[in-house]
Scaffold this motif. Structure first.
Motif, PDB file in Angstrom:
ATOM      1  N   ALA A 141      18.001  61.879  26.829  1.00  0.00           N
ATOM      2  CA  ALA A 141      19.347  61.955  27.399  1.00  0.00           C
ATOM      3  C   ALA A 141      19.718  60.653  28.101  1.00  0.00           C
ATOM      4  CB  ALA A 141      19.447  63.127  28.365  1.00  0.00           C
ATOM      5  N   ILE A 142      18.804  60.108  28.885  1.00  0.00           N
ATOM      6  CA  ILE A 142      19.092  58.867  29.608  1.00  0.00           C
ATOM      7  C   ILE A 142      19.284  57.712  28.644  1.00  0.00           C
ATOM      8  CG2 ILE A 142      18.129  57.176  31.203  1.00  0.00           C
ATOM      9  CD1 ILE A 142      16.833  59.609  32.672  1.00  0.00           C
ATOM     10  N   ALA A 143      18.471  57.649  27.603  1.00  0.00           N
ATOM     11  CA  ALA A 143      18.639  56.580  26.610  1.00  0.00           C
ATOM     12  C   ALA A 143      20.019  56.639  25.963  1.00  0.00           C
ATOM     13  CB  ALA A 143      17.550  56.689  25.540  1.00  0.00           C
ATOM     14  N   HIS A 144      20.562  57.849  25.825  1.00  0.00           N
ATOM     15  CA  HIS A 144      21.900  58.010  25.251  1.00  0.00           C
ATOM     16  C   HIS A 144      23.000  57.753  26.274  1.00  0.00           C
ATOM     17  CE1 HIS A 144      25.243  59.720  22.997  1.00  0.00           C
ATOM     18  NE2 HIS A 144      25.473  60.555  24.001  1.00  0.00           N
ATOM     19  N   MET A 145      22.805  58.190  27.522  1.00  0.00           N
ATOM     20  CA  MET A 145      23.863  58.144  28.533  1.00  0.00           C
ATOM     21  C   MET A 145      23.950  56.827  29.287  1.00  0.00           C
ATOM     22  SD  MET A 145      23.154  61.773  30.428  1.00  0.00           S
ATOM     23  CE  MET A 145      23.353  63.373  29.665  1.00  0.00           C
ATOM     24  N   ALA A 146      22.848  56.181  29.539  1.00  0.00           N
ATOM     25  CA  ALA A 146      22.805  55.057  30.477  1.00  0.00           C
ATOM     26  C   ALA A 146      23.742  53.927  30.054  1.00  0.00           C
ATOM     27  CB  ALA A 146      21.374  54.534  30.612  1.00  0.00           C
ATOM     28  N   THR A 147      24.528  53.455  30.989  1.00  0.00           N
ATOM     29  CA  THR A 147      25.503  52.398  30.672  1.00  0.00           C
ATOM     30  C   THR A 147      24.827  51.092  30.281  1.00  0.00           C
ATOM     31  OG1 THR A 147      25.675  51.862  33.040  1.00  0.00           O
ATOM     32  CG2 THR A 147      27.295  53.398  32.126  1.00  0.00           C
ATOM     33  N   ASP A 148      23.628  50.840  30.792  1.00  0.00           N
ATOM     34  CA  ASP A 148      22.930  49.607  30.404  1.00  0.00           C
ATOM     35  C   ASP A 148      22.248  49.742  29.041  1.00  0.00           C
ATOM     36  OD1 ASP A 148      20.898  51.305  31.185  1.00  0.00           O
ATOM     37  OD2 ASP A 148      20.030  49.950  32.669  1.00  0.00           O
ATOM     38  N   HIS A 149      22.385  50.928  28.417  1.00  0.00           N
ATOM     39  CA  HIS A 149      21.940  51.128  27.035  1.00  0.00           C
ATOM     40  C   HIS A 149      23.130  51.393  26.109  1.00  0.00           C
ATOM     41  CE1 HIS A 149      17.982  51.415  28.848  1.00  0.00           C
ATOM     42  NE2 HIS A 149      17.422  51.519  27.652  1.00  0.00           N
ATOM     43  N   GLY A 150      24.322  51.104  26.582  1.00  0.00           N
ATOM     44  CA  GLY A 150      25.522  51.298  25.767  1.00  0.00           C
ATOM     45  C   GLY A 150      26.165  52.656  25.914  1.00  0.00           C
ATOM     46  N   GLY A 151      25.660  53.496  26.823  1.00  0.00           N
ATOM     47  CA  GLY A 151      26.217  54.821  27.014  1.00  0.00           C
ATOM     48  C   GLY A 151      27.382  54.838  27.984  1.00  0.00           C
ATOM     49  N   ALA A 152      27.910  56.030  28.193  1.00  0.00           N
ATOM     50  CA  ALA A 152      29.077  56.193  29.068  1.00  0.00           C
ATOM     51  C   ALA A 152      28.737  56.899  30.369  1.00  0.00           C
ATOM     52  CB  ALA A 152      30.160  56.973  28.327  1.00  0.00           C
ATOM     53  N   GLY A 153      27.441  57.048  30.660  1.00  0.00           N
ATOM     54  CA  GLY A 153      27.027  57.773  31.853  1.00  0.00           C
ATOM     55  C   GLY A 153      26.890  59.265  31.585  1.00  0.00           C
ATOM     56  N   GLY A 154      26.430  59.995  32.587  1.00  0.00           N
ATOM     57  CA  GLY A 154      26.255  61.431  32.416  1.00  0.00           C
ATOM     58  C   GLY A 154      25.494  62.027  33.577  1.00  0.00           C
ATOM     59  N   ALA A 155      25.149  63.294  33.447  1.00  0.00           N
ATOM     60  CA  ALA A 155      24.474  64.013  34.529  1.00  0.00           C
ATOM     61  C   ALA A 155      23.393  64.928  33.967  1.00  0.00           C
ATOM     62  CB  ALA A 155      25.478  64.827  35.338  1.00  0.00           C
ATOM     63  N   ILE A 156      22.307  65.014  34.697  1.00  0.00           N
ATOM     64  CA  ILE A 156      21.187  65.885  34.347  1.00  0.00           C
ATOM     65  C   ILE A 156      20.926  66.816  35.522  1.00  0.00           C
ATOM     66  CG2 ILE A 156      18.708  65.977  33.848  1.00  0.00           C
ATOM     67  CD1 ILE A 156      19.018  63.182  32.554  1.00  0.00           C
ATOM     68  N   VAL A 157      20.744  68.095  35.233  1.00  0.00           N
ATOM     69  CA  VAL A 157      20.317  69.064  36.244  1.00  0.00           C
ATOM     70  C   VAL A 157      19.021  69.696  35.759  1.00  0.00           C
ATOM     71  CG1 VAL A 157      20.864  71.147  37.533  1.00  0.00           C
ATOM     72  CG2 VAL A 157      22.688  69.538  36.951  1.00  0.00           C
ATOM     73  N   ASN A 158      17.977  69.542  36.535  1.00  0.00           N
ATOM     74  CA  ASN A 158      16.697  70.159  36.225  1.00  0.00           C
ATOM     75  C   ASN A 158      16.526  71.407  37.082  1.00  0.00           C
ATOM     76  OD1 ASN A 158      15.825  68.149  34.359  1.00  0.00           O
ATOM     77  ND2 ASN A 158      15.338  66.800  36.074  1.00  0.00           N
ATOM     78  N   ILE A 159      16.254  72.530  36.430  1.00  0.00           N
ATOM     79  CA  ILE A 159      16.060  73.776  37.172  1.00  0.00           C
ATOM     80  C   ILE A 159      14.630  73.812  37.691  1.00  0.00           C
ATOM     81  CG2 ILE A 159      16.158  76.284  37.122  1.00  0.00           C
ATOM     82  CD1 ILE A 159      18.877  74.867  36.771  1.00  0.00           C
ATOM     83  N   SER A 160      14.514  73.790  39.001  1.00  0.00           N
ATOM     84  CA  SER A 160      13.219  73.827  39.662  1.00  0.00           C
ATOM     85  C   SER A 160      12.980  75.235  40.191  1.00  0.00           C
ATOM     86  CB  SER A 160      13.170  72.771  40.771  1.00  0.00           C
ATOM     87  OG  SER A 160      11.895  72.766  41.392  1.00  0.00           O
ATOM     88  N   SER A 161      12.423  75.352  41.377  1.00  0.00           N
ATOM     89  CA  SER A 161      12.140  76.670  41.964  1.00  0.00           C
ATOM     90  C   SER A 161      11.844  76.500  43.442  1.00  0.00           C
ATOM     91  CB  SER A 161      10.932  77.304  41.277  1.00  0.00           C
ATOM     92  OG  SER A 161      10.500  78.463  41.976  1.00  0.00           O
ATOM     93  N   GLY A 162      12.204  77.504  44.222  1.00  0.00           N
ATOM     94  CA  GLY A 162      11.792  77.513  45.618  1.00  0.00           C
ATOM     95  C   GLY A 162      10.284  77.477  45.768  1.00  0.00           C
ATOM     96  N   ALA A 163       9.565  77.936  44.738  1.00  0.00           N
ATOM     97  CA  ALA A 163       8.101  77.933  44.784  1.00  0.00           C
ATOM     98  C   ALA A 163       7.533  76.528  44.907  1.00  0.00           C
ATOM     99  CB  ALA A 163       7.553  78.605  43.526  1.00  0.00           C
TER     100      ALA A 163
END
Length: 254
Positions: free
Chosen positions: A129-151
């Motif tokens: 995802a970062i390789a596709h999104m990152a502006t320094d790789h020609g992308g337009a930016g973006g957002a990632i949400v990783n689902i973690s846990s209170g544990a």
């Protein structure tokens, strides 16, 4: 000229066919996202979620994949780009707990699978995802949400310590990615649910776990999937444009 379709965000949700993933898909569809949903099994349930999101106006694609296969995981984002032309968001939601029980009763083989699905697969997906999104790789930016846990912060003694450890790894990976790629237009955050009413507990051998744990939660009840989805939707929205490296705990006060 940018068309209305091209202006819509395109978000990949792993494990989007049921539980928290399905609730996230439904919320994002209502918010105007087009979606690629991965699922491992129970295609009929995934199709029902997709149909509901389509009824809300979203373009939806389904992709069956076992995220324990890291080579297959690496193809998820490229496949979404092939189908939609671009990806603007990624939600790493799919995960497993392993069997609920004392630490010494578990096996290292099961722990290895937990880490493969909960940590290595999201790492592979984030790389793509970062390789596709990152502006320094020609992308337009973006957002990632990783689902973690209170544990991840209380360790889950007598319950699923390897799972807690895997989610702690997700947290620190997310912080590192957030800092490294902030200047390249990619925001990375986590949402940490507390005990939530989904099938993940039955898969771990304790289907009544949400109700059993309710007394220990300040709000005296488990969460519902849609209550997690709202936090994810906010982190993917323009309202969170200055938010990266954050963890939103949705745990009823625990």
């Amino acid at each position: 000229m940018t068309s209305h379709v091209d202006a819509r965000p395109v978000t990949v949700i792993t494990g989007g066919g049921r539980g928290i993933g399905a609730a996230i898909a439904e919320r994002l569809a209502a918010d105007g996202h087009d979606l690629l949903l991965t699922y491992r099994e129970r295609a009929d349930e995934a199709e029902r979620v997709a149909d509901g999101c389509r009824a809300a106006g979203a373009r939806v694609e389904l992709l069956q994949v076992d995220l324990a296969d890291l080579d297959a995981a690496a193809q998820v984002v490229p496949e979404a780009v092939r189908r939609f032309g671009r990806v603007t968001g990624l939600v790493n939601n799919a995960g497993i707990t392993g069997r609920i029980g004392p630490f010494l009763d578990g096996s290292i083989e099961e722990s290895e699978l937990v880490f493969r699905i909960n940590v290595l697969a999201p790492m592979v997906l984030c790389r793509a995802a970062i390789a596709h999104m990152a502006t320094d790789h020609g992308g337009a930016g973006g957002a990632i949400v990783n689902i973690s846990s209170g544990a991840a912060t209380h360790g889950a003694p007598d319950t699923y310590i390897p799972y807690a450890a895997s989610k702690a790894a997700v947290n620190i990976m997310s912080v590192g990615l957030a800092k490294e790629f902030a200047s390249a237009g990619v925001r990375v955050n986590t949402v940490s649910p507390g005990t939530t009413r989904t099938e993940i507990h039955a898969a771990a051998g304790r289907p009544n776990a949400p109700e059993e744990r309710a007394a220990g939660i300040p709000m005296r009840r488990p969460g519902e999937p849609h209550e997690i989805a709202g936090a994810v939707a906010w982190l993917l929205s323009a309202d969170a444009s200055y938010t990266t490296g954050a963890d939103i705990r949705v745990s009823g006060g625990k």
